[in-house]
Design an enzyme around this catalytic site. Structure first.
Site, short mmCIF file in Angstrom:
data_model
loop_
_atom_site.label_atom_id
_atom_site.label_comp_id
_atom_site.label_asym_id
_atom_site.label_seq_id
_atom_site.Cartn_x
_atom_site.Cartn_y
_atom_site.Cartn_z
N ASP A 46 28.07 51.11 -28.02
CA ASP A 46 28.18 51.07 -29.48
C ASP A 46 29.58 51.46 -29.93
O ASP A 46 30.24 50.75 -30.70
CB ASP A 46 27.18 52.05 -30.11
N THR A 127 19.23 47.48 -29.28
CA THR A 127 19.38 48.59 -28.34
C THR A 127 18.39 48.51 -27.19
O THR A 127 18.77 48.67 -26.02
CB THR A 127 19.18 49.93 -29.09
#
Length: 333
Positions: A46, A127
């Protein structure tokens, strides 16, 4: 063919670099994680992805703002020093001048106000897919006065035909408002192919795209929706805005994002929808909230005026809206 303006070139290359870097992190870190609960690869991916895109934006369009998902606050804590060093090492593969302070500065630049002209970024959308070695996407879009003008998706687990492929070339998709949606190879960008949604007119044969992650939806009502319409086709399950890539390429017809029974006040984040929504619309599809209202990107960092999402090939949209009302999936008001 659309025009490769400087801002379009920036968006394509920044998204491509971030997607390739995240794919490297997946290969080097996800399979080395000690348990499935170890989320450190997600943290590193991320932050590294957001830093890479932010650095590229500052070079290409220094006057433009960035509205992105991550903040650098946690990386300043002493217990995060190892994570920050790891993020910096990965960012340095793309940005040789990266150091911890600069990486934090790039990440934090994504905290700009979502007004006027700005870019919005989901540095790692999907995710759970990322941690499973399955689908995820890097999503970047340009918004001007509440309208998405340009959208790019980097999807490492799709091929240039927008079909799932674990170790293929990846797919790089781009849409420019009024100029169509296009796809090329993520690893070796060459010729761009124009995308077109499915021409399916029989809703019973509609392929419904479903998420593996059910935290932000209502799986029971999705089942009721499919039963009400007597949908015969098996659903396709994958995470992230890669679902919009499949819809735009005619690999599916419907996608629902219903409100979770426990999170009826939840509103979508703009970075979760901006790039994919334009790619779908420019391929001939349609996207609204559950009540049929267009998505409103003029309300800051969330789609505050919208509840949930319905995306389709356009042809089946009104039938799907009617079915949502019939099964009680449209919030009151």
């Amino acid at each position: 063919m659309f025009e490769l303006t400087p801002e379009t070139q920036f968006a394509l290359e920044a998204t491509r670099q971030a997607a390739l870097l995240v794919a490297q992190i997946e290969k080097e870190m996800v399979w080395a994680a000690l348990t499935k609960e170890d989320r450190s690869p997600v943290t590193v991916a991320d932050y590294a992805s957001q830093a890479v895109v932010a650095a590229a934006l500052q070079r290409a369009c220094p006057q433009d703002k960035l509205v992105a998902e991550e903040e650098s606050g946690l990386l300043h804590h002493p217990q995060s020093s190892e994570a920050l060093q790891l993020v910096t090492q990965y960012v340095r593969r793309v940005e040789p001048t990266a150091d911890p302070a600069r990486v934090c500065e790039w990440i934090e630049s994504g905290n700009a106000p979502a007004t006027g002209r700005f870019w919005t970024l989901d540095p790692l959308d999907g995710t759970k897919g990322f941690l499973r070695g399955d689908h995820y996407a890097i999503a970047l879009a340009l918004i001007e006065d509440g309208k998405v003008k340009l959208g790019v998706l980097g999807c490492p687990k799709l091929n240039p035909e927008c079909c799932p492929q674990a170790d293929g070339e990846g797919a790089l998709l781009v849409a420019v408002r009024g100029k169509g949606s296009w796809v090329t190879s993520l690893k070796q960008p060459r010729t761009y192919r124009r995308l077109q949604v499915s021409p399916q007119t029989d809703i019973r044969q509609a392929r419904l795209l479903r998420s593996f992650e059910s935290g932000h939806t209502d799986a029971e009502r999705i089942e009721a929706f499919a039963a009400f319409l007597n949908i015969q086709a098996a659903p396709l399950r994958l995470d992230s805005q890669a679902k919009y890539a499949l819809l735009a390429a005619g690999q599916g017809e419907l996608y629902l994002r219903l409100l979770s029974p426990g999170k009826t006040d939840y509103r979508e984040k703009i970075w979760d929808q901006a790039a994919g929504s334009l790619i779908l619309e420019e391929a001939g599809g349609r996207i609204t909230d559950l009540g049929g209202k267009p998505l409103d990107f003029s309300q800051g960092r969330t789609l505050r005026n919208n509840c949930g999402v319905l995306a389709s090939n356009g042809i089946l949209h009104e039938q799907a809206l009617a079915a949502l009302r019939a099964v009680g999936a449209v919030p009151e008001g």
